[in-house]
Design an enzyme around this catalytic site. Sequence first.
Site, PDB file in Angstrom:
ATOM      1  N   GLU A 120      -8.514   4.672   9.890  1.00 25.65           N
ATOM      2  CA  GLU A 120      -8.011   4.440   8.543  1.00 25.65           C
ATOM      3  C   GLU A 120      -9.033   3.728   7.657  1.00 25.65           C
ATOM      4  O   GLU A 120      -9.934   3.048   8.139  1.00 25.65           O
ATOM      5  CB  GLU A 120      -6.729   3.613   8.604  1.00 25.65           C
ATOM      6  CG  GLU A 120      -6.918   2.242   9.237  1.00 25.65           C
ATOM      7  CD  GLU A 120      -5.692   1.367   9.019  1.00 25.65           C
ATOM      8  OE1 GLU A 120      -4.792   1.435   9.852  1.00 25.65           O
ATOM      9  OE2 GLU A 120      -5.646   0.634   8.026  1.00 25.65           O
TER      10      GLU A 120
ATOM     11  N   HIS B  96       3.843   7.265   3.746  1.00 31.01           N
ATOM     12  CA  HIS B  96       4.773   6.129   3.688  1.00 31.01           C
ATOM     13  C   HIS B  96       4.408   5.206   2.536  1.00 31.01           C
ATOM     14  O   HIS B  96       3.320   5.280   1.991  1.00 31.01           O
ATOM     15  CB  HIS B  96       4.788   5.350   5.011  1.00 31.01           C
ATOM     16  CG  HIS B  96       3.497   4.679   5.375  1.00 31.01           C
ATOM     17  ND1 HIS B  96       2.485   5.320   6.065  1.00 31.01           N
ATOM     18  CD2 HIS B  96       3.041   3.418   5.153  1.00 31.01           C
ATOM     19  CE1 HIS B  96       1.479   4.481   6.254  1.00 31.01           C
ATOM     20  NE2 HIS B  96       1.781   3.319   5.709  1.00 31.01           N
TER      21      HIS B  96
ATOM     22  N   GLN C 227      -3.993   3.339   1.569  1.00 30.23           N
ATOM     23  CA  GLN C 227      -4.340   3.413   2.995  1.00 30.23           C
ATOM     24  C   GLN C 227      -4.490   4.884   3.370  1.00 30.23           C
ATOM     25  O   GLN C 227      -3.505   5.622   3.373  1.00 30.23           O
ATOM     26  CB  GLN C 227      -3.235   2.758   3.832  1.00 30.23           C
ATOM     27  CG  GLN C 227      -3.498   2.792   5.330  1.00 30.23           C
ATOM     28  CD  GLN C 227      -2.345   2.214   6.138  1.00 30.23           C
ATOM     29  OE1 GLN C 227      -1.180   2.494   5.836  1.00 30.23           O
ATOM     30  NE2 GLN C 227      -2.643   1.417   7.136  1.00 30.23           N
TER      31      GLN C 227
ATOM     32  N   GLU D 151       7.375   0.800   5.186  1.00 31.38           N
ATOM     33  CA  GLU D 151       6.727  -0.224   6.009  1.00 31.38           C
ATOM     34  C   GLU D 151       6.921  -1.577   5.328  1.00 31.38           C
ATOM     35  O   GLU D 151       6.925  -1.662   4.094  1.00 31.38           O
ATOM     36  CB  GLU D 151       5.233   0.117   6.114  1.00 31.38           C
ATOM     37  CG  GLU D 151       4.383  -0.847   6.924  1.00 31.38           C
ATOM     38  CD  GLU D 151       2.910  -0.428   6.970  1.00 31.38           C
ATOM     39  OE1 GLU D 151       2.570   0.731   6.592  1.00 31.38           O
ATOM     40  OE2 GLU D 151       2.087  -1.262   7.364  1.00 31.38           O
TER      41      GLU D 151
ATOM     42  N   HIS E 229       0.817  -1.216   0.000  1.00 33.22           N
ATOM     43  CA  HIS E 229       0.000   0.000   0.000  1.00 33.22           C
ATOM     44  C   HIS E 229       0.848   1.262   0.000  1.00 33.22           C
ATOM     45  O   HIS E 229       2.047   1.232   0.271  1.00 33.22           O
ATOM     46  CB  HIS E 229      -0.993   0.030   1.166  1.00 33.22           C
ATOM     47  CG  HIS E 229      -0.380   0.064   2.542  1.00 33.22           C
ATOM     48  ND1 HIS E 229      -0.091  -1.077   3.243  1.00 33.22           N
ATOM     49  CD2 HIS E 229      -0.016   1.101   3.348  1.00 33.22           C
ATOM     50  CE1 HIS E 229       0.412  -0.737   4.433  1.00 33.22           C
ATOM     51  NE2 HIS E 229       0.481   0.574   4.519  1.00 33.22           N
TER      52      HIS E 229
HETATM   53  N1  CMX Z   1       8.405  10.370   5.835  1.00 35.23           N
HETATM   54  C1  CMX Z   1       9.655  10.925   5.663  1.00 35.23           C
HETATM   55  N2  CMX Z   1      10.339  11.517   6.663  1.00 35.23           N
HETATM   56  C2  CMX Z   1       9.751  11.555   7.873  1.00 35.23           C
HETATM   57  C3  CMX Z   1       8.478  11.001   8.126  1.00 35.23           C
HETATM   58  C4  CMX Z   1       7.796  10.401   7.035  1.00 35.23           C
HETATM   59  N3  CMX Z   1       6.574   9.868   7.202  1.00 35.23           N
HETATM   60  N4  CMX Z   1       8.163  11.182   9.422  1.00 35.23           N
HETATM   61  C5  CMX Z   1       9.202  11.843   9.965  1.00 35.23           C
HETATM   62  N5  CMX Z   1      10.160  12.064   9.042  1.00 35.23           N
HETATM   63  C6  CMX Z   1      11.423  12.797   9.220  1.00 35.23           C
HETATM   64  C7  CMX Z   1      11.134  14.201   9.725  1.00 35.23           C
HETATM   65  O1  CMX Z   1      10.902  15.093   8.669  1.00 35.23           O
HETATM   66  C8  CMX Z   1      12.392  14.528  10.510  1.00 35.23           C
HETATM   67  O2  CMX Z   1      13.389  14.959   9.625  1.00 35.23           O
HETATM   68  P1  CMX Z   1      14.295  16.263   9.959  1.00 35.23           P
HETATM   69  O3  CMX Z   1      15.005  15.880  11.223  1.00 35.23           O
HETATM   70  O4  CMX Z   1      15.190  16.372   8.780  1.00 35.23           O
HETATM   71  O5  CMX Z   1      13.339  17.378  10.161  1.00 35.23           O
HETATM   72  C9  CMX Z   1      12.805  13.186  11.086  1.00 35.23           C
HETATM   73  O6  CMX Z   1      12.182  12.184  10.258  1.00 35.23           O
HETATM   74  C10 CMX Z   1      12.309  13.004  12.509  1.00 35.23           C
HETATM   75  O7  CMX Z   1      10.922  13.268  12.475  1.00 35.23           O
HETATM   76  P2  CMX Z   1      10.046  13.749  13.685  1.00 35.23           P
HETATM   77  O8  CMX Z   1       8.964  14.617  13.139  1.00 35.23           O
HETATM   78  O9  CMX Z   1      10.890  14.296  14.799  1.00 35.23           O
HETATM   79  O10 CMX Z   1       9.332  12.424  14.123  1.00 35.23           O
HETATM   80  P3  CMX Z   1       9.818  11.256  15.074  1.00 35.23           P
HETATM   81  O11 CMX Z   1      11.309  11.076  15.017  1.00 35.23           O
HETATM   82  O12 CMX Z   1       9.168  11.439  16.397  1.00 35.23           O
HETATM   83  O13 CMX Z   1       9.096  10.025  14.346  1.00 35.23           O
HETATM   84  C11 CMX Z   1       9.151   8.118  12.995  1.00 35.23           C
HETATM   85  C12 CMX Z   1       9.456   9.618  13.064  1.00 35.23           C
HETATM   86  C13 CMX Z   1       9.437   7.659  11.585  1.00 35.23           C
HETATM   87  C14 CMX Z   1      10.057   7.391  13.992  1.00 35.23           C
HETATM   88  C15 CMX Z   1       7.653   7.922  13.381  1.00 35.23           C
HETATM   89  O14 CMX Z   1       6.858   8.632  12.463  1.00 35.23           O
HETATM   90  C16 CMX Z   1       7.227   6.469  13.389  1.00 35.23           C
HETATM   91  O15 CMX Z   1       7.464   5.744  14.362  1.00 35.23           O
HETATM   92  N6  CMX Z   1       6.560   5.985  12.295  1.00 35.23           N
HETATM   93  C17 CMX Z   1       6.110   4.623  12.211  1.00 35.23           C
HETATM   94  C18 CMX Z   1       4.681   4.454  12.665  1.00 35.23           C
HETATM   95  C19 CMX Z   1       3.701   5.184  11.802  1.00 35.23           C
HETATM   96  O16 CMX Z   1       4.048   6.012  10.985  1.00 35.23           O
HETATM   97  N7  CMX Z   1       2.387   4.850  12.001  1.00 35.23           N
HETATM   98  C20 CMX Z   1       1.293   5.407  11.221  1.00 35.23           C
HETATM   99  C21 CMX Z   1       0.919   4.512  10.039  1.00 35.23           C
HETATM  100  C22 CMX Z   1       0.281   3.234  10.495  1.00 35.23           C
HETATM  101  C23 CMX Z   1       0.087   2.207   9.376  1.00 35.23           C
HETATM  102  O17 CMX Z   1       0.632   2.347   8.291  1.00 35.23           O
HETATM  103  O18 CMX Z   1      -0.662   1.235   9.616  1.00 35.23           O
HETATM  104 CO    CO Z   2       0.733   1.585   6.294  1.00 35.38          CO
END
Ligand code: CMX
Ligand code: CO
Length: 149
Positions: free
Chosen positions: A43, A84, A60, A134, A7
């Site tokens: 979602e 993502h 998604q 993912e 997705h």
């Molecule tokens: N795509 C690309 N870059 C991303 C991002 C994304 N979705 N999310 C965060 N970033 C980048 C930010 O821009 C930031 O970069 P800079 O430092 O250059 O500004 C850096 O990563 C850190 O971002 P943050 O805003 O401080 O966010 P966190 O570190 O707290 O969290 C992450 C980032 C990836 C660890 C967190 O989003 C995560 O755990 N994601 C996985 C879970 C998830 O997204 N769940 C929702 C979807 C559920 C599903 O698909 O079922």
């Molecule tokens: Co997903």
Amino acid sequence: MLTRIDHIGIACRDLDATVEFYRATYGFEVHHSEVNEEQGVREAMLRINGTDDGGSSWIQLLEPIREDSPVAKWLAKNGEGVHHIAFGTADVDGAARTVGDRGVRVLYDEPRRGSMDSRITFLHPKDCHGVLTELVTAAQDTPEDPGHG
Ligand code: CMX
Ligand code: CO
């Protein structure tokens, strides 16, 4: 190892309005919707097509249910858009191990529950050229539950 695009995850502020856009514009229908408390999202899964390994491809649509959730944080910074991508695999545990051994940060020690009882994990976007990635094993791909889905 990774056999399909499972997705594309899209962050939106209003799930119902976004679902209606995809329905009215492209004719995509909601196949499944749920609240995933752990991920902090409401979602909808729009099924695009089946694939030759028994899984499917989806859009998604994700609306945050908590201000401290990853999707809420991302929306505040970027606005609506692609959040993502998810690759499908028959073995998310093995794929995560392999990718982790290649130097990419895997965000979960063990895969967690995703949409439709899939098993999911994430790779850190900073290790993937800016793309939150993912890995997902669909419920029907999971060996211990072959009949599901
Ligand atoms: N795509 C690309 N870059 C991303 C991002 C994304 N979705 N999310 C965060 N970033 C980048 C930010 O821009 C930031 O970069 P800079 O430092 O250059 O500004 C850096 O990563 C850190 O971002 P943050 O805003 O401080 O966010 P966190 O570190 O707290 O969290 C992450 C980032 C990836 C660890 C967190 O989003 C995560 O755990 N994601 C996985 C879970 C998830 O997204 N769940 C929702 C979807 C559920 C599903 O698909 O079922
Ligand atoms: Co997903």
